[in-house]
Write a protein that holds these residues in place. Structure first.
Motif, PDB file in Angstrom:
ATOM      1  N   ALA A  49       0.571  -1.554   0.444  1.00 34.31           N
ATOM      2  CA  ALA A  49      -0.151  -0.083   0.180  1.00 34.31           C
ATOM      3  C   ALA A  49       0.711   1.430   0.152  1.00 34.31           C
ATOM      4  O   ALA A  49       0.566   2.279  -0.300  1.00 34.31           O
ATOM      5  CB  ALA A  49      -1.310  -0.347   0.957  1.00 34.31           C
ATOM      6  N   GLU A  50       1.874   1.008   1.212  1.00 38.91           N
ATOM      7  CA  GLU A  50       2.826   2.118   0.455  1.00 38.91           C
ATOM      8  C   GLU A  50       3.677   2.165  -0.470  1.00 38.91           C
ATOM      9  O   GLU A  50       4.200   3.691  -1.367  1.00 38.91           O
ATOM     10  CB  GLU A  50       3.765   2.084   1.526  1.00 38.91           C
ATOM     11  N   GLY A  51       3.812   1.567  -1.162  1.00 35.99           N
ATOM     12  CA  GLY A  51       4.563   1.416  -2.283  1.00 35.99           C
ATOM     13  C   GLY A  51       4.023   1.991  -3.817  1.00 35.99           C
ATOM     14  O   GLY A  51       3.452   2.981  -4.288  1.00 35.99           O
ATOM     15  N   LEU A  52       2.195   2.477  -3.354  1.00 34.57           N
ATOM     16  CA  LEU A  52       1.314   2.661  -4.003  1.00 34.57           C
ATOM     17  C   LEU A  52       1.132   3.905  -3.531  1.00 34.57           C
ATOM     18  O   LEU A  52       0.576   4.348  -4.898  1.00 34.57           O
ATOM     19  CB  LEU A  52      -0.852   1.614  -4.337  1.00 34.57           C
ATOM     20  N   LEU A  53       0.854   4.253  -2.674  1.00 38.44           N
ATOM     21  CA  LEU A  53       0.782   5.672  -2.556  1.00 38.44           C
ATOM     22  C   LEU A  53       2.254   6.648  -2.874  1.00 38.44           C
ATOM     23  O   LEU A  53       1.785   7.201  -3.690  1.00 38.44           O
ATOM     24  CB  LEU A  53       0.719   5.860  -0.367  1.00 38.44           C
ATOM     25  N   ALA A  54       3.805   6.447  -2.877  1.00 39.71           N
ATOM     26  CA  ALA A  54       4.414   6.628  -3.667  1.00 39.71           C
ATOM     27  C   ALA A  54       4.215   6.870  -5.194  1.00 39.71           C
ATOM     28  O   ALA A  54       4.630   7.769  -5.812  1.00 39.71           O
ATOM     29  CB  ALA A  54       6.045   5.758  -3.001  1.00 39.71           C
ATOM     30  N   ALA A  55       3.913   5.351  -5.573  1.00 35.89           N
ATOM     31  CA  ALA A  55       3.448   6.123  -6.850  1.00 35.89           C
ATOM     32  C   ALA A  55       2.549   6.978  -7.577  1.00 35.89           C
ATOM     33  O   ALA A  55       2.378   7.159  -8.699  1.00 35.89           O
ATOM     34  CB  ALA A  55       3.421   4.338  -7.388  1.00 35.89           C
ATOM     35  N   ALA A  56       1.271   6.785  -6.676  1.00 29.66           N
ATOM     36  CA  ALA A  56      -0.336   7.176  -7.602  1.00 29.66           C
ATOM     37  C   ALA A  56       0.601   9.258  -6.683  1.00 29.66           C
ATOM     38  O   ALA A  56       0.350  10.370  -7.580  1.00 29.66           O
ATOM     39  CB  ALA A  56      -0.667   7.548  -6.045  1.00 29.66           C
ATOM     40  N   VAL A  57       1.846   9.442  -6.110  1.00 32.57           N
ATOM     41  CA  VAL A  57       2.164  10.690  -5.746  1.00 32.57           C
ATOM     42  C   VAL A  57       3.507  11.171  -6.602  1.00 32.57           C
ATOM     43  O   VAL A  57       3.445  12.111  -7.473  1.00 32.57           O
ATOM     44  CB  VAL A  57       2.997  11.311  -4.354  1.00 32.57           C
ATOM     45  N   GLY A  58       4.253  10.092  -7.278  1.00 37.83           N
ATOM     46  CA  GLY A  58       5.519  10.463  -8.171  1.00 37.83           C
ATOM     47  C   GLY A  58       6.524  10.769  -7.791  1.00 37.83           C
ATOM     48  O   GLY A  58       7.463  11.415  -8.579  1.00 37.83           O
ATOM     49  N   SER A  59       6.174  10.410  -6.299  1.00 38.56           N
ATOM     50  CA  SER A  59       7.764  10.383  -5.608  1.00 38.56           C
ATOM     51  C   SER A  59       7.751   9.640  -4.628  1.00 38.56           C
ATOM     52  O   SER A  59       7.021   9.555  -3.870  1.00 38.56           O
ATOM     53  CB  SER A  59       7.817  12.110  -5.071  1.00 38.56           C
ATOM     54  N   ASP A  60       9.177   9.369  -3.815  1.00 35.84           N
ATOM     55  CA  ASP A  60       9.470   8.425  -2.686  1.00 35.84           C
ATOM     56  C   ASP A  60       8.654   9.176  -0.967  1.00 35.84           C
ATOM     57  O   ASP A  60       9.977   9.707  -0.612  1.00 35.84           O
ATOM     58  CB  ASP A  60      10.777   8.206  -3.008  1.00 35.84           C
ATOM     59  N   VAL A  61       7.576   9.172  -1.087  1.00 35.76           N
ATOM     60  CA  VAL A  61       7.233   9.564  -0.042  1.00 35.76           C
ATOM     61  C   VAL A  61       6.693   8.583   0.812  1.00 35.76           C
ATOM     62  O   VAL A  61       6.190   7.837   0.109  1.00 35.76           O
ATOM     63  CB  VAL A  61       6.489  10.711  -0.038  1.00 35.76           C
ATOM     64  N   GLN A  62       6.689   9.161   2.243  1.00 37.25           N
ATOM     65  CA  GLN A  62       5.303   8.481   3.184  1.00 37.25           C
ATOM     66  C   GLN A  62       4.187   9.616   4.064  1.00 37.25           C
ATOM     67  O   GLN A  62       4.547  10.513   4.290  1.00 37.25           O
ATOM     68  CB  GLN A  62       6.465   7.131   4.095  1.00 37.25           C
ATOM     69  N   LEU A  63       3.582   9.098   3.943  1.00 36.75           N
ATOM     70  CA  LEU A  63       2.602   9.329   4.742  1.00 36.75           C
ATOM     71  C   LEU A  63       2.479   9.287   6.247  1.00 36.75           C
ATOM     72  O   LEU A  63       3.590   8.476   6.875  1.00 36.75           O
ATOM     73  CB  LEU A  63       1.014   8.240   5.102  1.00 36.75           C
ATOM     74  N   ALA A  64       2.591  10.783   6.768  1.00 39.00           N
ATOM     75  CA  ALA A  64       2.683  11.081   8.422  1.00 39.00           C
ATOM     76  C   ALA A  64       2.192   9.679   8.835  1.00 39.00           C
ATOM     77  O   ALA A  64       0.788   9.493   8.940  1.00 39.00           O
ATOM     78  CB  ALA A  64       2.158  12.156   8.598  1.00 39.00           C
ATOM     79  N   ALA A  65       2.781   9.260  10.031  1.00 40.95           N
ATOM     80  CA  ALA A  65       2.499   8.292  11.288  1.00 40.95           C
ATOM     81  C   ALA A  65       1.741   8.553  12.046  1.00 40.95           C
ATOM     82  O   ALA A  65       1.380   9.792  12.515  1.00 40.95           O
ATOM     83  CB  ALA A  65       3.913   8.332  12.185  1.00 40.95           C
ATOM     84  N   GLY A  66       0.496   7.927  12.228  1.00 33.63           N
ATOM     85  CA  GLY A  66      -0.531   8.770  12.988  1.00 33.63           C
ATOM     86  C   GLY A  66      -1.795   9.166  12.237  1.00 33.63           C
ATOM     87  O   GLY A  66      -2.881   9.516  13.055  1.00 33.63           O
ATOM     88  N   ALA A  67      -1.422   9.551  11.030  1.00 29.74           N
ATOM     89  CA  ALA A  67      -2.560  10.377  10.076  1.00 29.74           C
ATOM     90  C   ALA A  67      -3.838   9.197   9.916  1.00 29.74           C
ATOM     91  O   ALA A  67      -3.921   8.208   9.162  1.00 29.74           O
ATOM     92  CB  ALA A  67      -2.064   9.813   8.648  1.00 29.74           C
ATOM     93  N   PRO A  68      -5.073  10.061  10.518  1.00 30.14           N
ATOM     94  CA  PRO A  68      -6.098   9.077  10.055  1.00 30.14           C
ATOM     95  C   PRO A  68      -7.086   8.824   9.115  1.00 30.14           C
ATOM     96  O   PRO A  68      -6.231   9.246   7.538  1.00 30.14           O
ATOM     97  CB  PRO A  68      -7.381   9.803  10.770  1.00 30.14           C
ATOM     98  N   LEU A  69      -8.322   8.069   8.154  1.00 32.79           N
ATOM     99  CA  LEU A  69      -8.534   7.860   7.302  1.00 32.79           C
ATOM    100  C   LEU A  69      -8.631   9.316   6.733  1.00 32.79           C
ATOM    101  O   LEU A  69      -9.187  10.162   7.093  1.00 32.79           O
ATOM    102  CB  LEU A  69     -10.068   7.106   6.779  1.00 32.79           C
ATOM    103  N   PRO A  70      -8.303   9.883   5.376  1.00 33.75           N
ATOM    104  CA  PRO A  70      -8.362  11.140   4.595  1.00 33.75           C
ATOM    105  C   PRO A  70     -10.379  11.245   4.841  1.00 33.75           C
ATOM    106  O   PRO A  70     -10.987  10.510   4.831  1.00 33.75           O
ATOM    107  CB  PRO A  70      -8.223  10.666   3.924  1.00 33.75           C
TER     108      PRO A  70
END
Length: 417
Positions: free
Chosen positions: A201-222
């Motif tokens: 899931a984190e890989g798919l998020l990075a691919a969607a953003v187009g950059s090697d990033v991660q969602l901040a820890a403790g982030a709730p559902l959007p």
């Protein structure tokens, strides 16, 4: 001064490019991730370039004159009677002018293409935001699911420890320790599976953003915008704004404009010319009008072919409109069911289920419940907790999908910008 201005302009352009290409931070919240994606998405860059190209074609179509003026210069040597010589010379300036209104038809066709390109760029921007939000929701779900199985692992480890102590004191059958150990191993296997799911899931998020990033820890559902319109209004918005429907409608309009252009082109262009000649020792100043006679080629075949293409485009538009309506209805029904499921979840359900896990462990330690019943109950409790998590995630994903098919922004009022 001009050179200095040119240098400063170049520096400004380079600075702007570097600002746009500034890398996203390695960890960010959902809002920043959406912004990063909209700045680095290859799909969005192509859509914006297509919009620029359509705008350029619109500018070309709006030109007043169909061609550049033509300048013709001639000279020749003449020998006349008596051996005298003279130089014949001429100069003529001519300009082609459309008199059949072809420019208006070309502008209409280019306007239709520009409208489709603008709708595609706007839709691509919304689609990128929706992809990032959906990927972020999957990451949050994966993190919470991993947290659940880790709690399950810890509970199984405590049960295994208690079962060994009870078996050593003769208070429980020996097979109970084996059951508890098997439950602990199963929890470890589930932890591995959930960790792999989270990594994906984190890989798919990075691919969607187009950059090697991660969602901040403790982030709730959007937080996703909820629909405020009736389904009939959402269908109308989808027909007016969905890129597939807009493209199909624009194709019909462009086809009609091209057919009109072919009909107007049967009226030939007029050429106006003015010139000067020196010939036979005399100066002549005159003008010329020329127009082709439309006797042989009148675009009959081209018009018939374009009318057939227009009929095909109209059929595609009707099918695109139908698909848009059906997709809105399906997405709206899915959203309603997902919302009903979430609304049925009590606010304190998660805390009560977590307390049930501890109560079951204490009941086994006191000897009021047998281990097989405790393990079965723990599995049911954990399944219930995962069901609650999945229901909330599905509600977010259903809202995102509904926003996508209705061609509206999935971002909440606080959200993506």
């Amino acid at each position: 001064m001009r050179a200095l201005a040119a240098v400063l302009a170049a520096i400004a352009v380079v600075s702007d490019v570097h600002a746009q290409e500034a890398p996203c931070p390695p960890v960010a919240d959902v809002t920043l991730l959406v912004r990063c994606a909209q700045g680095s998405s290859e799909t969005l860059v192509r859509a914006r370039a297509g919009l620029d190209a359509a705008q350029a074609r619109r500018d070309i179509a709006s030109r007043l004159l169909p061609a550049n003026p033509s300048l013709e210069v001639g000279a020749g040597h003449r020998t006349i009677e008596g051996g005298a010589t003279d130089v014949d010379r001429s100069i003529e300036l001519s300009q082609q002018i459309e008199i059949g209104g072809q420019r208006g038809a070309r502008v209409d066709a280019a306007e239709a293409e520009l409208l489709a390109a603008r709708a595609s760029a706007d839709a691509t921007e919304r689609l990128v935001a929706a992809e990032v939000l959906a990927a972020a929701a999957r990451v949050v779900e994966g993190r919470q699911a991993l947290s659940l199985v880790r709690e399950q692992r810890d509970a199984a480890a405590r049960l295994a420890e208690v079962s060994r102590a009870r078996a050593g004191k003769g208070m429980a059958a020996p097979f109970e320790s084996e059951l508890a150990e098997a439950a602990r191993i199963q929890a470890l296997r589930e932890e591995r599976t959930r960790a792999l799911d989270l990594s994906e899931a984190e890989g798919l998020l990075a691919a969607a953003v187009g950059s090697d990033v991660q969602l901040a820890a403790g982030a709730p559902l959007p937080s996703v915008a909820q629909p405020l319109l009736a389904i009939s209004e959402m269908e109308r918005n989808a027909i007016e704004r969905q890129p597939e429907v807009v493209a199909a409608k624009s194709e019909v309009e462009a086809a009609l404009a091209r057919a009109a252009l072919l009909r107007r082109e049967r009226i030939p262009d007029l050429t106006i010319a003015a010139g000067y000649k020196h010939e036979e020792q005399a100066d002549v100043i005159g003008g010329r009008l020329s127009i082709p006679l439309p006797l042989v080629r009148r675009n009959q075949g081209e018009i018939a072919e374009q009318e057939a293409r227009t009929a095909q485009a109209a059929a595609r538009f009707r099918q695109a409109e139908l698909r848009a309506r059906l997709s809105v209805r399906a997405a709206y029904a899915s959203w309603q069911r997902a919302q009903d499921a979430v609304k049925g979840i009590p606010d304190d359900l998660e805390s009560r289920l977590r307390a049930d896990v501890e109560s079951l462990r204490q009941a086994y330690e006191r000897g009021t419940l047998q281990l097989p019943l405790v393990l079965a109950s723990l599995r049911e409790v954990q399944a219930a907790r995962r069901t609650v998590l999945e229901a909330r995630t599905e509600a977010v994903l259903a809202s995102i999908e509904l926003a996508r098919v209705t061609a509206s922004s999935p971002c909440s009022s606080g959200g993506c910008r």
